[in-house]
Write a protein that holds these residues in place. Structure first.
Motif, PDB file in Angstrom:
ATOM      1  N   LYS A 152       0.971  -1.443  -0.083  1.00 42.70           N
ATOM      2  CA  LYS A 152      -0.018   0.111   0.027  1.00 42.70           C
ATOM      3  C   LYS A 152       0.924   1.167   0.175  1.00 42.70           C
ATOM      4  CE  LYS A 152      -3.956  -1.660   0.138  1.00 42.70           C
ATOM      5  NZ  LYS A 152      -5.048  -1.705  -0.823  1.00 42.70           N
ATOM      6  N   ARG A 153       2.027   1.204   0.546  1.00 50.43           N
ATOM      7  CA  ARG A 153       2.905   2.517   0.690  1.00 50.43           C
ATOM      8  C   ARG A 153       3.588   2.485  -0.849  1.00 50.43           C
ATOM      9  NH1 ARG A 153       4.768   3.923   5.946  1.00 50.43           N
ATOM     10  NH2 ARG A 153       7.034   3.877   5.551  1.00 50.43           N
ATOM     11  N   PHE A 154       3.789   1.697  -1.460  1.00 50.30           N
ATOM     12  CA  PHE A 154       4.300   1.558  -2.879  1.00 50.30           C
ATOM     13  C   PHE A 154       3.215   2.128  -3.675  1.00 50.30           C
ATOM     14  CE2 PHE A 154       4.646   0.272  -7.220  1.00 50.30           C
ATOM     15  CZ  PHE A 154       5.994   0.474  -7.477  1.00 50.30           C
ATOM     16  N   MET A 155       1.859   1.612  -3.589  1.00 49.24           N
ATOM     17  CA  MET A 155       0.721   1.953  -4.282  1.00 49.24           C
ATOM     18  C   MET A 155       0.624   3.678  -4.033  1.00 49.24           C
ATOM     19  SD  MET A 155      -3.334   1.450  -3.387  1.00 49.24           S
ATOM     20  CE  MET A 155      -3.405  -0.085  -4.202  1.00 49.24           C
ATOM     21  N   GLU A 156       0.755   4.147  -2.919  1.00 50.84           N
ATOM     22  CA  GLU A 156       0.693   5.781  -2.663  1.00 50.84           C
ATOM     23  C   GLU A 156       1.920   6.413  -3.494  1.00 50.84           C
ATOM     24  OE1 GLU A 156       0.096   7.257   0.978  1.00 50.84           O
ATOM     25  OE2 GLU A 156      -1.383   5.931   1.544  1.00 50.84           O
ATOM     26  N   SER A 157       3.033   5.695  -3.464  1.00 48.36           N
ATOM     27  CA  SER A 157       4.184   6.490  -4.105  1.00 48.36           C
ATOM     28  C   SER A 157       4.096   6.417  -5.715  1.00 48.36           C
ATOM     29  CB  SER A 157       5.526   5.561  -3.626  1.00 48.36           C
ATOM     30  OG  SER A 157       5.631   5.918  -2.517  1.00 48.36           O
ATOM     31  N   ILE A 158       3.774   5.350  -6.101  1.00 51.35           N
ATOM     32  CA  ILE A 158       3.471   5.413  -7.542  1.00 51.35           C
ATOM     33  C   ILE A 158       2.515   6.066  -8.203  1.00 51.35           C
ATOM     34  CG2 ILE A 158       2.151   3.192  -7.809  1.00 51.35           C
ATOM     35  CD1 ILE A 158       3.867   2.477 -10.323  1.00 51.35           C
ATOM     36  N   THR A 159       1.120   6.069  -7.240  1.00 46.71           N
ATOM     37  CA  THR A 159       0.220   7.017  -7.775  1.00 46.71           C
ATOM     38  C   THR A 159       0.539   8.543  -7.760  1.00 46.71           C
ATOM     39  OG1 THR A 159      -1.311   5.468  -6.672  1.00 46.71           O
ATOM     40  CG2 THR A 159      -2.186   7.721  -7.043  1.00 46.71           C
ATOM     41  N   MET A 160       1.185   8.966  -6.758  1.00 47.61           N
ATOM     42  CA  MET A 160       1.744  10.414  -6.607  1.00 47.61           C
ATOM     43  C   MET A 160       2.946  10.745  -7.566  1.00 47.61           C
ATOM     44  SD  MET A 160       0.024  11.785  -4.605  1.00 47.61           S
ATOM     45  CE  MET A 160       0.700  13.501  -4.777  1.00 47.61           C
ATOM     46  N   ALA A 161       3.621   9.505  -8.022  1.00 46.36           N
ATOM     47  CA  ALA A 161       4.682   9.890  -9.232  1.00 46.36           C
ATOM     48  C   ALA A 161       3.798  10.180 -10.793  1.00 46.36           C
ATOM     49  CB  ALA A 161       5.673   8.601  -9.231  1.00 46.36           C
ATOM     50  N   TYR A 162       2.665   9.219 -10.697  1.00 47.67           N
ATOM     51  CA  TYR A 162       1.888   9.601 -12.059  1.00 47.67           C
ATOM     52  C   TYR A 162       1.350  10.978 -11.950  1.00 47.67           C
ATOM     53  CZ  TYR A 162       2.303   5.094 -14.582  1.00 47.67           C
ATOM     54  OH  TYR A 162       2.591   4.052 -15.642  1.00 47.67           O
ATOM     55  N   HIS A 163       0.853  11.204 -10.856  1.00 51.19           N
ATOM     56  CA  HIS A 163       0.433  12.561 -10.889  1.00 51.19           C
ATOM     57  C   HIS A 163       1.209  13.878 -11.065  1.00 51.19           C
ATOM     58  CE1 HIS A 163      -1.965  15.820  -9.248  1.00 51.19           C
ATOM     59  NE2 HIS A 163      -1.083  16.095  -8.273  1.00 51.19           N
ATOM     60  N   ARG A 164       2.513  13.531 -10.369  1.00 57.07           N
ATOM     61  CA  ARG A 164       3.313  14.694 -10.605  1.00 57.07           C
ATOM     62  C   ARG A 164       3.944  14.679 -12.082  1.00 57.07           C
ATOM     63  NH1 ARG A 164       5.047  12.697  -4.876  1.00 57.07           N
ATOM     64  NH2 ARG A 164       4.093  14.463  -3.456  1.00 57.07           N
ATOM     65  N   PHE A 165       4.537  13.437 -12.425  1.00 57.24           N
ATOM     66  CA  PHE A 165       5.243  13.245 -13.847  1.00 57.24           C
ATOM     67  C   PHE A 165       4.165  13.360 -14.904  1.00 57.24           C
ATOM     68  CE2 PHE A 165       7.568  11.022 -16.990  1.00 57.24           C
ATOM     69  CZ  PHE A 165       8.689  11.595 -16.871  1.00 57.24           C
ATOM     70  N   HIS A 166       3.039  12.715 -14.899  1.00 56.82           N
ATOM     71  CA  HIS A 166       2.170  12.663 -15.988  1.00 56.82           C
ATOM     72  C   HIS A 166       1.159  13.540 -15.913  1.00 56.82           C
ATOM     73  CE1 HIS A 166       4.308   9.440 -18.016  1.00 56.82           C
ATOM     74  NE2 HIS A 166       4.244   8.580 -16.887  1.00 56.82           N
ATOM     75  N   ASP A 167       0.783  14.328 -14.948  1.00 52.54           N
ATOM     76  CA  ASP A 167      -0.314  15.267 -14.388  1.00 52.54           C
ATOM     77  C   ASP A 167      -1.418  14.345 -14.513  1.00 52.54           C
ATOM     78  OD1 ASP A 167      -1.154  17.622 -13.800  1.00 52.54           O
ATOM     79  OD2 ASP A 167      -1.692  18.207 -15.496  1.00 52.54           O
ATOM     80  N   LEU A 168      -1.216  13.363 -13.965  1.00 53.56           N
ATOM     81  CA  LEU A 168      -2.657  12.483 -13.835  1.00 53.56           C
ATOM     82  C   LEU A 168      -3.527  12.739 -12.709  1.00 53.56           C
ATOM     83  CD1 LEU A 168      -3.799   9.725 -15.194  1.00 53.56           C
ATOM     84  CD2 LEU A 168      -2.730   8.324 -13.250  1.00 53.56           C
ATOM     85  N   ASP A 169      -4.888  12.717 -13.147  1.00 50.42           N
ATOM     86  CA  ASP A 169      -5.879  13.254 -11.981  1.00 50.42           C
ATOM     87  C   ASP A 169      -5.986  12.148 -10.981  1.00 50.42           C
ATOM     88  OD1 ASP A 169      -7.480  14.722 -10.618  1.00 50.42           O
ATOM     89  OD2 ASP A 169      -9.170  14.596 -12.327  1.00 50.42           O
ATOM     90  N   THR A 170      -5.273  12.165  -9.814  1.00 49.24           N
ATOM     91  CA  THR A 170      -5.475  11.122  -8.842  1.00 49.24           C
ATOM     92  C   THR A 170      -5.890  11.256  -7.489  1.00 49.24           C
ATOM     93  OG1 THR A 170      -3.160  11.493  -8.015  1.00 49.24           O
ATOM     94  CG2 THR A 170      -3.343   9.903 -10.102  1.00 49.24           C
ATOM     95  N   ARG A 171      -6.597  10.352  -6.801  1.00 45.45           N
ATOM     96  CA  ARG A 171      -6.819  10.412  -5.451  1.00 45.45           C
ATOM     97  C   ARG A 171      -6.493   9.314  -4.614  1.00 45.45           C
ATOM     98  NH1 ARG A 171      -8.184  14.067  -8.173  1.00 45.45           N
ATOM     99  NH2 ARG A 171      -9.989  15.117  -8.408  1.00 45.45           N
ATOM    100  N   ILE A 172      -6.163   9.554  -3.278  1.00 47.42           N
ATOM    101  CA  ILE A 172      -5.586   8.546  -2.272  1.00 47.42           C
ATOM    102  C   ILE A 172      -6.673   8.465  -1.047  1.00 47.42           C
ATOM    103  CG2 ILE A 172      -3.907   7.519  -0.989  1.00 47.42           C
ATOM    104  CD1 ILE A 172      -1.884   8.764  -3.143  1.00 47.42           C
ATOM    105  N   ALA A 173      -7.360   7.355  -0.780  1.00 49.74           N
ATOM    106  CA  ALA A 173      -8.011   7.194   0.383  1.00 49.74           C
ATOM    107  C   ALA A 173      -7.389   6.280   1.443  1.00 49.74           C
ATOM    108  CB  ALA A 173      -9.405   6.610  -0.075  1.00 49.74           C
ATOM    109  N   ARG A 174      -6.932   6.817   2.515  1.00 52.73           N
ATOM    110  CA  ARG A 174      -6.427   5.944   3.745  1.00 52.73           C
ATOM    111  C   ARG A 174      -7.674   5.493   4.413  1.00 52.73           C
ATOM    112  NH1 ARG A 174      -1.127   9.301   5.223  1.00 52.73           N
ATOM    113  NH2 ARG A 174       0.255   8.707   3.305  1.00 52.73           N
ATOM    114  N   ILE A 175      -7.860   4.222   4.040  1.00 56.40           N
ATOM    115  CA  ILE A 175      -9.154   3.820   4.685  1.00 56.40           C
ATOM    116  C   ILE A 175      -8.824   2.780   6.085  1.00 56.40           C
ATOM    117  CG2 ILE A 175     -10.934   1.929   4.394  1.00 56.40           C
ATOM    118  CD1 ILE A 175     -10.674   2.500   1.273  1.00 56.40           C
TER     119      ILE A 175
END
Length: 330
Positions: A152-175
């Motif tokens: 899950k920590r990697f999931m957050e990291s790669i999601t933010m990388a796609y957001h910053r590098f590719h300007d992808l529209d992302t959300r992260i829910a910590r459940i």
């Protein structure tokens, strides 16, 4: 006007199936995807004839192909109980890493907004209480729970990388700990474990001395928080959970009262790396999403207990015999 289209992975699971219901009710066309390692088709049986729903039996750790336009992706595919991720540790890591990578790539290709389901487990056994989104956590990457926590920590990291590098529209829910109808009775999590033991007339098993705490959020509140986060403009992680905290010992006593049984509470050794405290700081959810839980634990537990009580008798006594063979050998 064409309906918005949303892909929900882990659709046959506890949260995934409730999300399918919610987004169909919001007027969207829902594509549910699940490999059924831990999901159950019974959770979505009521949707199978719905013209706004389709199910795809697929493992997201392999290439995911969706034809046509796609507006949203909710990535909820992952084992979520210790029983599961300790049995299939490699699959757990793969769905957090390869599965997330595949879905981020799909979101990029489709120009879709994607929300990934992270967890309070990214905080590990926290040294900060309650846990804010700024806390980095106290996690053992090589402990038995590391396969889930680090996935899950990697999931957050790669999601933010796609957001910053590719300007992808992302959300992260910590459940945080969520409960309600459609939980698996024998999946090892606290609430179904306690209720199942009470219904079978068994001792209620508490690990450790019971002083460790949890904060339980009813599923309807959780789904509302996830929906609001997806529809927000906020890209950083947000805690979605109930800040009302209770010790496991006190909760076990509540279960005894709720079920009207007279079960004895017994104590067993605490599993390695089991968190001692778990309580979300939901300041961001309140301020950014205008969200906070509405269902009290008393009301939520009544609904949940009634669901389990109405299950067929064979479900109550059924052991988990899922076929994990050949699934985690690579």
């Amino acid at each position: 006007m064409e309906k918005k289209r949303i892909l929900i992975t882990g659709a046959a699971g506890f949260l995934g199936s409730h999300l399918c219901d919610r987004f169909i009710n919001e007027g969207m066309y829902v594509i549910g995807m699940d490999n059924l390692i831990t999901g159950d088709l019974n959770n979505i049986e009521h949707l199978r004839a719905n013209p706004d729903f389709e199910f795809r039996h697929h493992d997201v750790t392999t290439f995911v192909d969706i034809s046509g336009e796609l507006d949203y992706i909710l990535h909820f595919a992952s084992p979520a109980s210790p029983i599961d991720y300790l049995k299939i540790p490699i699959q757990t890591l793969k769905v957090g890493a390869l599965g997330t990578h595949n879905l981020l790539g799909l979101a990029k290709d489709k120009k879709a907004r994607i929300l990934v389901a992270s967890t309070s487990e990214v905080y590990g056994d926290p040294l900060v209480h309650p846990q804010t989104e700024e806390y980095y956590g106290n996690v053992s990457p090589v402990g038995p729970r590391g396969v889930y926590d680090e996935a899950k920590r990697f999931m957050e990291s790669i999601t933010m990388a796609y957001h910053r590098f590719h300007d992808l529209d992302t959300r992260i829910a910590r459940i945080f700990n969520t409960y309600g109808p459609r939980m698996r009775l024998n999946d090892g999590r606290v609430i179904p474990a306690f209720i199942g033991q009470a219904l079978r007339g068994e001792y209620i098993t508490v690990f450790g001395d019971g002083s460790q705490t949890r904060s339980f959020c009813y599923v309807d509140d959780q789904i509302e928080g996830i929906y609001r986060l997806l529809m927000s403009n906020y890209n950083e992680p947000v805690n979605i959970g109930n800040p009302t905290e209770i010790s496991i010992k006190d909760f076990a006593e509540e279960i005894v009262k709720l079920t009207g049984t007279d079960q004895k509470i017994v104590y067993k050794p605490l599993p390695k790396d089991d968190p001692q405290q778990r309580r979300p700081d939901i300041t961001k959810a309140r301020e950014i999403l205008g969200w906070e839980p509405k269902v009290t634990r008393k009301d939520g537990m009544k609904r949940t207990y009634q669901y389990f009580k109405n299950l067929p008798t064979e479900e109550l006594y059924k052991k988990e015999h899922r076929d994990f063979s050949n699934r985690n050998r690579k």
